[in-house]
Write a protein that holds these residues in place. Structure first.
Motif, PDB file in Angstrom:
ATOM      1  N   PHE A   1       0.837  -1.194   0.000  1.00  0.00           N
ATOM      2  CA  PHE A   1       0.000   0.000   0.000  1.00  0.00           C
ATOM      3  C   PHE A   1       0.877   1.251   0.000  1.00  0.00           C
ATOM      4  O   PHE A   1       1.994   1.231   0.484  1.00  0.00           O
ATOM      5  CB  PHE A   1      -0.926  -0.004   1.218  1.00  0.00           C
ATOM      6  CG  PHE A   1      -1.685  -1.288   1.369  1.00  0.00           C
ATOM      7  CD1 PHE A   1      -2.448  -1.782   0.307  1.00  0.00           C
ATOM      8  CD2 PHE A   1      -1.619  -2.025   2.534  1.00  0.00           C
ATOM      9  CE1 PHE A   1      -3.138  -2.978   0.443  1.00  0.00           C
ATOM     10  CE2 PHE A   1      -2.306  -3.225   2.664  1.00  0.00           C
ATOM     11  CZ  PHE A   1      -3.064  -3.705   1.618  1.00  0.00           C
ATOM     12  N   GLU A   2       0.337   2.339  -0.523  1.00  0.00           N
ATOM     13  CA  GLU A   2       1.125   3.573  -0.511  1.00  0.00           C
ATOM     14  C   GLU A   2       0.233   4.795  -0.393  1.00  0.00           C
ATOM     15  O   GLU A   2      -0.977   4.699  -0.557  1.00  0.00           O
ATOM     16  CB  GLU A   2       2.003   3.656  -1.767  1.00  0.00           C
ATOM     17  CG  GLU A   2       1.275   3.327  -3.045  1.00  0.00           C
ATOM     18  CD  GLU A   2       2.216   3.126  -4.229  1.00  0.00           C
ATOM     19  OE1 GLU A   2       3.395   2.781  -4.004  1.00  0.00           O
ATOM     20  OE2 GLU A   2       1.758   3.351  -5.362  1.00  0.00           O
ATOM     21  N   ASN A   3       0.882   5.922  -0.089  1.00  0.00           N
ATOM     22  CA  ASN A   3       0.137   7.174   0.131  1.00  0.00           C
ATOM     23  C   ASN A   3      -0.971   7.005   1.160  1.00  0.00           C
ATOM     24  O   ASN A   3      -2.063   7.554   1.007  1.00  0.00           O
ATOM     25  CB  ASN A   3      -0.461   7.681  -1.184  1.00  0.00           C
ATOM     26  CG  ASN A   3       0.589   8.353  -2.028  1.00  0.00           C
ATOM     27  OD1 ASN A   3       1.412   9.097  -1.513  1.00  0.00           O
ATOM     28  ND2 ASN A   3       0.568   8.066  -3.321  1.00  0.00           N
ATOM     29  N   LEU A   4      -0.679   6.244   2.192  1.00  0.00           N
ATOM     30  CA  LEU A   4      -1.658   6.084   3.268  1.00  0.00           C
ATOM     31  C   LEU A   4      -1.779   7.392   4.044  1.00  0.00           C
ATOM     32  O   LEU A   4      -0.816   8.158   4.140  1.00  0.00           O
ATOM     33  CB  LEU A   4      -1.220   4.970   4.215  1.00  0.00           C
ATOM     34  CG  LEU A   4      -1.097   3.583   3.588  1.00  0.00           C
ATOM     35  CD1 LEU A   4      -0.442   2.609   4.575  1.00  0.00           C
ATOM     36  CD2 LEU A   4      -2.461   3.059   3.156  1.00  0.00           C
ATOM     37  N   VAL A   5      -2.976   7.636   4.570  1.00  0.00           N
ATOM     38  CA  VAL A   5      -3.155   8.752   5.496  1.00  0.00           C
ATOM     39  C   VAL A   5      -3.882   8.235   6.730  1.00  0.00           C
ATOM     40  O   VAL A   5      -4.517   7.170   6.698  1.00  0.00           O
ATOM     41  CB  VAL A   5      -3.952   9.924   4.876  1.00  0.00           C
ATOM     42  CG1 VAL A   5      -3.130  10.619   3.784  1.00  0.00           C
ATOM     43  CG2 VAL A   5      -5.300   9.456   4.331  1.00  0.00           C
ATOM     44  N   MET A   6      -3.775   8.997   7.804  1.00  0.00           N
ATOM     45  CA  MET A   6      -4.391   8.585   9.058  1.00  0.00           C
ATOM     46  C   MET A   6      -5.319   9.686   9.553  1.00  0.00           C
ATOM     47  O   MET A   6      -4.971  10.863   9.506  1.00  0.00           O
ATOM     48  CB  MET A   6      -3.264   8.319  10.061  1.00  0.00           C
ATOM     49  CG  MET A   6      -3.734   7.924  11.433  1.00  0.00           C
ATOM     50  SD  MET A   6      -2.340   7.312  12.425  1.00  0.00           S
ATOM     51  CE  MET A   6      -2.660   5.559  12.399  1.00  0.00           C
ATOM     52  N   TYR A   7      -6.514   9.289   9.973  1.00  0.00           N
ATOM     53  CA  TYR A   7      -7.389  10.222  10.695  1.00  0.00           C
ATOM     54  C   TYR A   7      -7.794   9.490  11.959  1.00  0.00           C
ATOM     55  O   TYR A   7      -8.727   8.691  11.959  1.00  0.00           O
ATOM     56  CB  TYR A   7      -8.600  10.623   9.851  1.00  0.00           C
ATOM     57  CG  TYR A   7      -9.291  11.857  10.412  1.00  0.00           C
ATOM     58  CD1 TYR A   7      -8.820  13.126  10.080  1.00  0.00           C
ATOM     59  CD2 TYR A   7     -10.349  11.759  11.294  1.00  0.00           C
ATOM     60  CE1 TYR A   7      -9.418  14.264  10.601  1.00  0.00           C
ATOM     61  CE2 TYR A   7     -10.945  12.894  11.832  1.00  0.00           C
ATOM     62  CZ  TYR A   7     -10.475  14.143  11.471  1.00  0.00           C
ATOM     63  OH  TYR A   7     -11.063  15.273  11.998  1.00  0.00           O
ATOM     64  N   SER A   8      -7.046   9.723  13.014  1.00  0.00           N
ATOM     65  CA  SER A   8      -7.149   8.887  14.199  1.00  0.00           C
ATOM     66  C   SER A   8      -7.161   9.763  15.441  1.00  0.00           C
ATOM     67  O   SER A   8      -7.268  10.994  15.346  1.00  0.00           O
ATOM     68  CB  SER A   8      -5.973   7.912  14.203  1.00  0.00           C
ATOM     69  OG  SER A   8      -6.142   6.895  15.152  1.00  0.00           O
ATOM     70  N   GLU A   9      -7.069   9.133  16.612  1.00  0.00           N
ATOM     71  CA  GLU A   9      -7.033   9.958  17.824  1.00  0.00           C
ATOM     72  C   GLU A   9      -5.642  10.027  18.444  1.00  0.00           C
ATOM     73  O   GLU A   9      -5.338  10.961  19.159  1.00  0.00           O
ATOM     74  CB  GLU A   9      -8.071   9.473  18.854  1.00  0.00           C
ATOM     75  CG  GLU A   9      -8.008   7.991  19.146  1.00  0.00           C
ATOM     76  CD  GLU A   9      -9.155   7.502  20.024  1.00  0.00           C
ATOM     77  OE1 GLU A   9     -10.149   8.219  20.183  1.00  0.00           O
ATOM     78  OE2 GLU A   9      -9.036   6.402  20.562  1.00  0.00           O
ATOM     79  N   VAL A  10      -4.797   9.030  18.152  1.00  0.00           N
ATOM     80  CA  VAL A  10      -3.442   9.008  18.716  1.00  0.00           C
ATOM     81  C   VAL A  10      -2.432   8.685  17.627  1.00  0.00           C
ATOM     82  O   VAL A  10      -2.635   7.754  16.855  1.00  0.00           O
ATOM     83  CB  VAL A  10      -3.303   7.929  19.810  1.00  0.00           C
ATOM     84  CG1 VAL A  10      -1.986   8.112  20.561  1.00  0.00           C
ATOM     85  CG2 VAL A  10      -4.455   7.968  20.772  1.00  0.00           C
ATOM     86  N   LEU A  11      -1.349   9.452  17.607  1.00  0.00           N
ATOM     87  CA  LEU A  11      -0.215   9.081  16.751  1.00  0.00           C
ATOM     88  C   LEU A  11       0.715   8.230  17.602  1.00  0.00           C
ATOM     89  O   LEU A  11       1.187   8.672  18.649  1.00  0.00           O
ATOM     90  CB  LEU A  11       0.504  10.330  16.245  1.00  0.00           C
ATOM     91  CG  LEU A  11      -0.366  11.372  15.523  1.00  0.00           C
ATOM     92  CD1 LEU A  11       0.504  12.520  15.003  1.00  0.00           C
ATOM     93  CD2 LEU A  11      -1.147  10.740  14.374  1.00  0.00           C
ATOM     94  N   GLN A  12       0.938   6.995  17.165  1.00  0.00           N
ATOM     95  CA  GLN A  12       1.768   6.064  17.919  1.00  0.00           C
ATOM     96  C   GLN A  12       3.071   5.797  17.166  1.00  0.00           C
ATOM     97  O   GLN A  12       3.274   6.313  16.068  1.00  0.00           O
ATOM     98  CB  GLN A  12       0.991   4.754  18.134  1.00  0.00           C
ATOM     99  CG  GLN A  12      -0.322   4.977  18.877  1.00  0.00           C
ATOM    100  CD  GLN A  12      -1.133   3.698  19.012  1.00  0.00           C
ATOM    101  OE1 GLN A  12      -0.788   2.829  19.797  1.00  0.00           O
ATOM    102  NE2 GLN A  12      -2.214   3.580  18.264  1.00  0.00           N
TER     103      GLN A  12
END
Lengths: 497, 497
Positions: free
Chosen positions: A280-291
């Motif tokens: 996979f590539e160019n993933l993005v995150m919309y989350s509550e915590v950056l781990q």
């Protein structure tokens, strides 16, 4: 003490000690403090208050972003300084008191606390304690490693105590996007249309008249425990990656998937790390915590942007972030938890929600919070915000645990429901994947038992299901036996027959 | 047959009989039809298909907006014409087959079906059947008394059958606001900022190449049963009105409250009717169904605007609406159910959600769907969409039912959870109001038992709670006794000791 971190002239003489600040707390007050998943919490004032409570009968209602770091919740709990606590915790001593019933706890969707406060459905905030990187020329606060509910606390509190943490570099200015609604309960559109959309300001507005004290500290956030991949979590991660690959084959997802959310903990972190070795590539995150796994994915070039409400990482990872802050700065944003966990935004962006379950049942209802139906573990956190509104709601857990697999994590009926079958799409254990989309309850049960249950429990669960079906019902159950595994565990110490 | 209702030239020769249309259905097909709470459903083609299935082995997956009218679901069920049904139903014969396990049923949040279809998480729609007031010059459909999922079905189906209902006056053109997202799963902002915002078009777009037949009918919607206020529902309505009056006193609400949503049924309708004699004014509604009470409130001048997905009213009320359509036309709007039930909009507008529970437990978990934990009644409908996202989530039910109060509607633990305690603010029975805001589980239990339980069951529930507390836990339970009232009812026909 670095007075250049106070750039608002009239605050210069407000510097006090943590002990002096803690004297503002009165019995039965409601206090709102910064802190989300151990990041950006009060490291001086709350501990000083806990210390004060050792020799004084005083207890407050404490509202935070989420869990606190250090030994703060432990000390507050042990010194009887808490009357009520919300919306999340993950502390062993506090948990003990909650389960004894000596501290009251409200387990809330993390998106909702600020709204409940603004709508006056919760008591007024008397004092807000907000950790700051520095105070700007206008008296506003540049937050640190989390935003949480801090802006709401500052907005609603009668008095504000600012805790400047000199261990946070000044460069943190700019990574926050602090948006709070101007009106409640009728609100404006949240104009976030991509994970990197910005709709707010990079500081928390503060009414200078409310500031009663400024405290200095240099204590670092409690680090996240580094998690080792074990065979079970590795198997879960592999099942998930295969599932995504198949979704791409079926034309439902592209190689970039959709914005990712991952809960805290060993399993979720292993799952996210798994992406580093994926196609996979160019993933993005919309989350509550950056781990840690978030930064690993950014490092590997797999992830281009990550949005959350806090940074909670291991010591090494934090060191790396600080040393290479210029590299990460334009790839992350920290938002208030009403925004990171907003139903509106999560549904609009089509977030893939990956959360850890304590256990689930043969129809796909998930328990995220209670042991044996009664004892609180941590809390629902943001899992409900994301699972309910996401494009895909995925729950992961091991199929069994403890020496000899004495606990099955798949049960006839969960003894506490946090996520109903309506909100659960995919269940994954190290045994395999149950894809529940488009399945009626009787179909769900077959797939879950076949694909997710530990072999030691398969026969018993299938027998339960078959006998329940013979009795009938849309969701067949034998109420007199629904908790038999739980009861066996309570009686014998094992769920096994 | 009125050919002037087909204003698109090339459709003129597509008129066929319902029986001919039903021949397009093949075994195992997925069919999407209009129809939401008995309004705007297929009254010719689906019944013709049910008739055809009498003498032929054929079964389809049928997806609707919500429940159908006439005897359609009955006939389809009895003639074994259904393989799978979703997302809602309220038909006794169908319910029987669902609970026998001979028809598969998926109980869905009404906001989600269209999204699941667009995201390809459900099978492709083979045929769409859409009721129309008329077909415009461009081949598009003016809907009738509901919008439901019709626009999505038309968008995704291979073939479309349009059912023109000549009993609907042409003046219905203009009351619909049909918005569907141009992209999935990543969507645009839903720019609804008030109950009367319009963001779509007043017709359903149709690709003329897909239209395989046009059928005429003049059958009216099945009317809603007029509901009489009984002492219990009147008491519930009064409690609710008093609750709102107190909220105004406390400064949390104004005299116009917030946009109202009310579930279907006797209790919710009585509650809404109660507003007519209240001091509230300029009320607005953002709901899924416009019922008799909505029009009563408009008539009395109490309500200025109402938004929903359908009009489901009694015969007399419908007659009145048609006779005075000019008066009502600019005061109502019908939207697709993804929009009427949208998490984004409901939260933004701050909707007050009032829904009927089958039963709830001492900690505030609500069962809306299952009898004795196993037998499906109707379905969750939109209750979860509104309860989860509303400004206030209110559930109403009578405290007990049947001759001699043999059934308690408050239980130690509900045997099926549709709404978790995180999502429930206020519980009301004819006994009183339990305001759960800001309360931890042990506090909730005390208030619920004290205020909502029927006197016949108070002692037993309090005894359960006290013994559970002695054992400990955040949410104290005795798992071996949690379902004792249900089991007693199954064994003896009464929940009473």
């Amino acid at each position: 003490m670095q007075l250049d971190r106070i750039r608002f002239q009239s605050y210069k003489d407000k510097v006090i000690s943590a002990q002096q600040a803690a004297l503002y707390f009165k019995d039965k007050m409601t206090v709102g403090t910064s802190g989300f998943t151990k990041a950006g919490d009060s490291k001086a004032v709350l501990p000083a208050f806990a210390e004060r409570a050792k020799s004084e009968t005083i207890a407050i209602t404490l509202i935070t972003g989420a869990s606190l770091g250090q030994t703060t919740d432990t000390d507050l709990a042990n010194n009887n300084a808490l009357y009520k606590r919300m919306p999340f915790q993950s502390d062993a001593s506090l948990r003990k008191k909650i389960n004894e019933g000596t501290i009251l706890y409200i387990d809330q969707h993390l998106s909702e606390t600020a709204e409940l406060l603004e709508n006056k459905h919760l008591p007024k905030i008397d004092i807000a304690v907000i950790e700051a990187t520095y105070i700007d020329e206008n008296g506003n606060v540049i937050p640190t490693t989390s935003v949480g509910n801090s802006a709401t606390f500052a907005h609603l509190a009668d008095k504000i105590i600012i805790e400047i943490n000199t261990s946070i570099p000044l460069e943190f200015k700019g990574i926050h996007d602090v948006y709070t609604s101007k009106s409640y309960p009728n609100r404006a559109v949240l104009n976030i249309t991509a994970t990197d959309s910005r709709i707010g300001q990079d500081f928390i507005s503060i009414d200078p008249k409310k500031v009663v004290g400024i405290v200095f500290t240099e204590i670092l956030d409690s680090p996240a425990k580094p998690t080792e991949r074990d065979p079970k979590t590795a198997a879960i991660a592999n099942h998930l990656l295969e599932f995504f690959e198949n979704e791409i084959k079926e034309g439902r997802l592209t190689n970039s998937l959709m914005p990712l959310q991952a809960g805290i903990g060993k399993v979720a972190n292993a799952v996210m790390s798994g992406f580093a070795k994926s196609n996979f590539e160019n993933l993005v995150m919309y989350s509550e915590v950056l781990q840690d796994s978030t930064f690993e994915l950014i490092d590997s070039g797999k992830m281009s942007f990550a949005s959350a409400s806090s940074i909670t990482v291991s010591e090494n990872c934090y060191k790396n972030i600080l040393e290479n802050f210029d590299f990460y700065k334009d790839k992350i944003v920290l938002r208030p938890q009403t925004i990171s966990n907003s139903a509106e935004v999560i549904r609009r962006l089509g977030v893939i929600a990956i959360n850890t379950a304590i256990e689930f049942d043969i129809y796909g209802n998930v328990n995220s919070t209670h042991i044996s139906g009664t004892k609180m573990m941590n809390g629902i956190g943001g899992s409900g915000d994301f699972a309910r509104n996401g494009y895909l709601s995925i729950f992961v857990t091991q199929s069994s645990s403890k020496e000899g697999n004495i606990i099955s994590h798949v049960l006839p009926m969960v003894s506490h429901v946090d996520h109903t079958e309506h909100d659960v799409d995919i269940l994954i254990t190290e045994q395999g994947v149950a894809d529940l989309r488009g399945l009626a309850p009787r179909e769900r049960a077959k797939v879950i038992i076949e694909n997710c249950v530990h072999p030691e429990y398969k026969e018993e669960l299938l027998d339960y299901f078959n006998r329940a079906c013979a009795r009938g019902g849309h969701t067949p159950h034998l109420l007199e036996e629904a908790f038999k595994l739980n009861l066996r565990f309570i009686e014998t110490g094992s769920m096994k027959k």
